[in-house]
Design a protein around this motif. Structure first.
Motif, PDB file in Angstrom:
ATOM      1  N   ARG A 379     -10.104  -3.008  -0.883  1.00 34.52           N
ATOM      2  CA  ARG A 379     -10.251  -3.760  -0.460  1.00 34.52           C
ATOM      3  C   ARG A 379      -9.701  -4.498   0.284  1.00 34.52           C
ATOM      4  N   LYS A 380      -9.957  -5.594   1.048  1.00 32.96           N
ATOM      5  CA  LYS A 380      -8.324  -6.540   1.141  1.00 32.96           C
ATOM      6  C   LYS A 380      -9.235  -8.261   1.234  1.00 32.96           C
ATOM      7  N   LEU A 391      -9.164  -3.836  10.590  1.00 31.58           N
ATOM      8  CA  LEU A 391      -8.039  -3.825   9.696  1.00 31.58           C
ATOM      9  C   LEU A 391      -7.049  -3.799  10.586  1.00 31.58           C
ATOM     10  N   GLU A 392      -5.871  -4.354  10.960  1.00 28.27           N
ATOM     11  CA  GLU A 392      -5.088  -4.911  11.843  1.00 28.27           C
ATOM     12  C   GLU A 392      -3.810  -4.436  10.926  1.00 28.27           C
ATOM     13  N   SER A 393      -2.479  -3.805  11.950  1.00 37.36           N
ATOM     14  CA  SER A 393      -1.928  -3.890  11.633  1.00 37.36           C
ATOM     15  C   SER A 393      -1.264  -4.896  10.990  1.00 37.36           C
ATOM     16  N   GLY A 394      -0.240  -4.216   9.941  1.00 37.19           N
ATOM     17  CA  GLY A 394       0.300  -5.425   9.334  1.00 37.19           C
ATOM     18  C   GLY A 394      -0.948  -5.848   7.598  1.00 37.19           C
ATOM     19  N   ASP A 395      -1.919  -5.845   8.336  1.00 38.16           N
ATOM     20  CA  ASP A 395      -2.635  -6.115   6.737  1.00 38.16           C
ATOM     21  C   ASP A 395      -2.494  -5.655   5.693  1.00 38.16           C
ATOM     22  N   ILE A 396      -2.407  -6.335   4.707  1.00 33.22           N
ATOM     23  CA  ILE A 396      -1.945  -5.460   3.154  1.00 33.22           C
ATOM     24  C   ILE A 396      -3.816  -4.910   2.404  1.00 33.22           C
ATOM     25  N   ILE A 397      -3.465  -4.073   1.837  1.00 31.80           N
ATOM     26  CA  ILE A 397      -4.397  -3.753   1.022  1.00 31.80           C
ATOM     27  C   ILE A 397      -4.697  -3.412  -0.149  1.00 31.80           C
ATOM     28  N   GLU A 398      -5.261  -3.145  -0.829  1.00 27.16           N
ATOM     29  CA  GLU A 398      -5.341  -2.453  -2.069  1.00 27.16           C
ATOM     30  C   GLU A 398      -6.468  -1.401  -2.529  1.00 27.16           C
ATOM     31  N   LYS A 405      -4.251   1.167  -9.450  1.00 23.23           N
ATOM     32  CA  LYS A 405      -4.277   0.605  -8.047  1.00 23.23           C
ATOM     33  C   LYS A 405      -3.098   0.679  -7.385  1.00 23.23           C
ATOM     34  N   ALA A 406      -3.306   0.828  -5.952  1.00 25.72           N
ATOM     35  CA  ALA A 406      -2.557   0.523  -5.214  1.00 25.72           C
ATOM     36  C   ALA A 406      -1.801  -0.406  -3.885  1.00 25.72           C
TER      37      ALA A 406
END
Length: 414
Positions: A379-380, A391-398, A405-406
């Motif tokens: 998930r984002k 997604l793009e470089s630097g995005d934080i995802i879960e 979860k991580a």
């Protein structure tokens, strides 16, 4: 120039008095109208205002004196001849002498009054009132009004203390048949000249609420035949003749009928007779009603008896057949109930099995079971990602696993 001769006022009035008493002391008969009687009961003396009118205008006016002794005799003669007292607004012929007093001025000293002349004047006024009402086409107008079959709401013009009114109420309220009436009192003066204005005023009041009443009763009792000339007044008679409700009169006398009585819907000798008339109207309506009601009850009872006899015969004829039909229908209902019960159980069992299969399928497709088999959900910002191109470089995802979860930072997408 000679000096002016000045006389005291008393000398002048004394001279006038001497002249009048010397040359005008003769007894004369004079015709005049009493505008106001001015009788003082505490002394018994009377000082009438006398006028002569022409075309409705006063052309002569003089004060009169009637001393107590003369007034008592004159009034008694009026009672005997006219059946009423000497009063205001009477045209009279008086026997009098002219007098002058230094303080009280000129006056007629009245010795006698001829009641026969006044009687003639009243009879003339009565005849003129009748003639005028007939010529205007309203003499019979009130007689053409419709009295309801049950005249139960009555507007009464009378006086609460009048014996005639109390007699009327006693007959109405204590009738042996229990008929119920609603009587509303409209107080008025019932004799003398003021009777005309007060009775007329009350008629106008009643007319404003005419939809509430069935009839009007003018009730006068306990006064004998004194003071009845007011009921010959044209204006009062006209108000009665043109009234939109039936007017019943019970003025309490047995001689010639007054004009007001002649034009009323119906007139009676006494107030009690009005009450008896109203009760008779109720009785005329109620008696045929009772007879017809009894006929209806008798006829209905006879009809019921005949129908009961017929039903008993029909019941006897079809009793056995009816029992067989009822038994057969009972058996049919029992069979239908068993079929419905068995069918319902089968349908419920089948539907229960289908629900179990659906529950199993839902359980297998549960996200928990999918994660348990090694899959994960990424998930984002709380939204599920199914395309790496989002997604793009630097995005934080879960990432969500079966257990836990991580979070991670995107370095590169492919």
């Amino acid at each position: 120039m000679p000096a002016k001769q000045v006389f005291p006022l008393s000398k002048l009035t004394e001279a006038i008095e001497n002249v009048i008493n010397r040359y005008c002391s003769k007894v004369v008969w004079v015709k005049a109208e009493i505008v106001k009687l001015n009788h003082y009961p505490h002394t018994g003396h009377c000082y009438p205002d006398l006028v002569e009118k022409k075309d409705g205008k006063i052309v002569a006016e003089l004060r009169g004196n009637i001393w107590k002794s003369n007034f008592d005799l004159i009034n008694e003669k009026f009672r005997q001849v006219l059946n009423e007292d000497l009063r205001d607004d009477m045209t009279v012929v008086v026997q009098a002498t002219v007098t002058f007093h230094s303080v009280y001025g000129l006056a007629l000293n009245i010795l006698d009054i001829d009641p026969e002349y006044t009687l003639g004047e009243l009879a003339k006024q009565r005849a003129e009132a009748i003639k005028k009402l007939v010529s205007e086409g309203i003499f019979e107008a009130n007689k053409k009004q419709r009295l309801p079959g049950l005249p139960k709401t009555i507007a009464v013009i009378s006086v609460n203390s009048s014996k005639g009114y109390q007699d009327f109420l006693n007959v109405i309220e204590n009738n042996p048949w229990g008929y119920k009436f609603h009587c509303k009192l409209f107080p008025a003066i019932l004799q003398g000249e003021r009777a005309v204005t007060t009775i007329t005023a009350q008629l106008k009041r009643i007319e404003k609420h005419q939809n509430l009443f069935d009839a009007v009763a003018i009730i006068r009792g306990g006064g004998g035949e004194i003071g009845l000339s007011c009921y010959d007044n044209y204006h009062l008679a006209k108000a009665i003749a043109q009234f939109p409700l039936p007017v019943l009169t019970g003025i309490g006398h047995s001689t010639n009928e007054t004009v007001s009585e002649l034009v009323s819907y119906k007139n009676f000798i006494t107030p009690t007779k009005i009450a008896e008339f109203l009760l008779q109207e109720f009785h005329n309506f109620a008696q045929p009603l009772r007879e017809n009601l009894q006929k209806i009850v008798t006829g209905a009872n006879l009809l019921f008896e005949r129908q009961e006899t017929r039903l008993e015969k029909v019941s006897s004829s079809f009793g056995f057949l009816t029992t067989r039909i009822l038994d057969r229908e009972k058996n049919r209902l029992t069979s239908c109930r068993q079929v419905i019960h068995s069918g319902a159980k089968g349908i419920l069992k089948e539907r229960n099995s289908e629900l179990k299969n659906i529950s199993t399928s839902i359980e297998l497709l549960s996200p928990k079971n999918i994660l348990k088999r090694g899959f994960s959900i990424t998930r984002k910002d709380g939204r599920i990602i199914t395309d790496a191109g989002l997604l793009e470089s630097g995005d934080i995802i879960e990432t969500e696993f079966y257990r836990g979860k991580a979070s991670a930072e995107i370095k590169k997408t492919n």
